[in-house]
Design an enzyme around this catalytic site. Sequence first.
Site, PDB file in Angstrom:
ATOM      1  N   ARG A 166      -9.777   0.446  15.050  1.00 53.83           N
ATOM      2  CA  ARG A 166      -9.716   1.247  13.831  1.00 53.83           C
ATOM      3  C   ARG A 166     -10.680   0.585  12.862  1.00 53.83           C
ATOM      4  O   ARG A 166     -11.871   0.735  12.991  1.00 53.83           O
ATOM      5  CB  ARG A 166      -8.265   1.319  13.301  1.00 53.83           C
ATOM      6  N   LYS A 190       0.848  -1.205   0.000  1.00 59.89           N
ATOM      7  CA  LYS A 190       0.000   0.000   0.000  1.00 59.89           C
ATOM      8  C   LYS A 190       0.878   1.247   0.000  1.00 59.89           C
ATOM      9  O   LYS A 190       2.080   1.170   0.278  1.00 59.89           O
ATOM     10  CB  LYS A 190      -0.907  -0.014   1.239  1.00 59.89           C
ATOM     11  N   MET A 204      12.216  25.134   0.717  1.00 60.69           N
ATOM     12  CA  MET A 204      11.255  24.241   0.074  1.00 60.69           C
ATOM     13  C   MET A 204      11.943  23.232  -0.848  1.00 60.69           C
ATOM     14  O   MET A 204      11.649  22.042  -0.839  1.00 60.69           O
ATOM     15  CB  MET A 204      10.259  25.075  -0.738  1.00 60.69           C
ATOM     16  N   TYR A 253      16.892  31.407   5.026  1.00 55.00           N
ATOM     17  CA  TYR A 253      15.719  32.191   5.441  1.00 55.00           C
ATOM     18  C   TYR A 253      15.791  32.557   6.919  1.00 55.00           C
ATOM     19  O   TYR A 253      16.217  31.749   7.742  1.00 55.00           O
ATOM     20  CB  TYR A 253      14.440  31.365   5.238  1.00 55.00           C
TER      21      TYR A 253
HETATM   22  C1  LIG Z   1      -0.257  -1.647   6.897  1.00 59.40           C
HETATM   23  C2  LIG Z   1      -0.820  -2.945   7.363  1.00 59.40           C
HETATM   24  C3  LIG Z   1       0.018  -4.076   7.506  1.00 59.40           C
HETATM   25  C4  LIG Z   1       1.515  -3.996   7.381  1.00 59.40           C
HETATM   26  O1  LIG Z   1       2.023  -3.540   8.607  1.00 59.40           O
HETATM   27  P1  LIG Z   1       3.609  -3.394   8.852  1.00 59.40           P
HETATM   28  O2  LIG Z   1       3.680  -2.960  10.274  1.00 59.40           O
HETATM   29  O3  LIG Z   1       4.082  -2.370   7.911  1.00 59.40           O
HETATM   30  O4  LIG Z   1       4.214  -4.717   8.614  1.00 59.40           O
HETATM   31  C5  LIG Z   1      -0.575  -5.282   7.816  1.00 59.40           C
HETATM   32  N1  LIG Z   1      -1.918  -5.396   8.011  1.00 59.40           N
HETATM   33  C6  LIG Z   1      -2.741  -4.315   7.906  1.00 59.40           C
HETATM   34  C7  LIG Z   1      -4.181  -4.502   8.159  1.00 59.40           C
HETATM   35  C8  LIG Z   1      -2.215  -3.060   7.602  1.00 59.40           C
HETATM   36  O5  LIG Z   1      -3.040  -1.995   7.532  1.00 59.40           O
END
Ligand SMILES: *Cc1c(COP(=O)(O)O)cnc(C)c1O
Length: 367
Positions: free
Chosen positions: A129, A30, A303, A255
Amino acid sequence: MLTIDLAAIQSNWLKLKAIGANAAVAGVIKANAYGLGASKVGNALYAVGCREFFLASLDEALAARSFLPADAVIYVLGGIHSGDELLYIDSNLIPVLCSSSSVTAWAKANIRLGTSAISAIKVNTGMTRFGLDIYEFESLCADMDLLRAINPVLLMSHLACADAHEHPLNQQQLNRFINCVNLIHPLLPGLRFSLANSSGVFLGDKWHFDLLRPGAALYGINPTPHIGNPMEPVVRLSLPITQVRELDAAAVIGYSSTAVLSAGARVAVVSGGYADGLHRTLGAQPAGYLSGQLVKAIGRMSMDSTIFDVSGLDVRIESLLEQEIEVINSSLSLDYLSKKNSSLGYEVLTSLGPRFPRSYLRGLHND
Ligand SMILES: *Cc1c(COP(=O)(O)O)cnc(C)c1O
């Protein structure tokens, strides 16, 4: 230049596979594989045997469907939004159903279309969550028609504190997950189970079940912060020097003139600033290596650029032009940087901006 070592990602995956023994190991790619490039990373993982992938959103998953081989199994962690069901089904994407409303929506879509498209179910065991609460999961299990209509192939939950190996929530989440497994297993004997993210893999076999879901550890983030990092480093970042100067008189730097250097001092301006995420990645006052010597940023980061004090170096000033200052490497590791800046390896990686040119070191069996 952001250098990404695909062979290191592959060997990290193989290491987790060895620890997982009988469990399958997915790849969590992701957020563009935590900023490193989901297509390159996904295909490198596929090349060493990874067949299951987790993406966050429908858009990410549709992209993954186009760049991964057709037999890749793709889960979408963010769940479905109503109206998207047909897109999931047509593109052979597996929604992770996280709420009662998405369970209902998926069931309805399958019934309406006369399909039995598969899904994953997520339960909330303590992170609060995404996921069905336990009582919602129990009522789902009491409704065999609904359960059949969503055709689940995986039950999963997510650990909130796996990187703190002694945290009592790890055991509590495991116990709650086992209760869920025991409830649903007799109803759907073929269902698979998954609890562990990267750090969860290292909590022990009891947390493994059928499928591990590592992200961070693949990318070199330490899954076991209480001991050394068992993973191979994956990223290196170096910033090109675009201008150098030797001060003929004392001068303020950058800056808001927060810093002053005296006559004779030398500074180098590099490409890369807060628009590239550097303040989050490296902190307000980054350090780096130039020809193997430690140098420090001075003044306020801009920046698009950052100024380094390179006064101490015993080289001709002109020779510095077009050289690069390494700001993430084996000495300035993700672990070190996240501790120094009280951030997380996750943030360090996902903050790396798109303007850095990416260079991929080739993986095994992979172009
Ligand atoms: C992002 C995520 C993972 C991966 O977690 P890591 O700590 O990066 O290994 C696994 N399961 C779910 C549901 C996630 O959202």
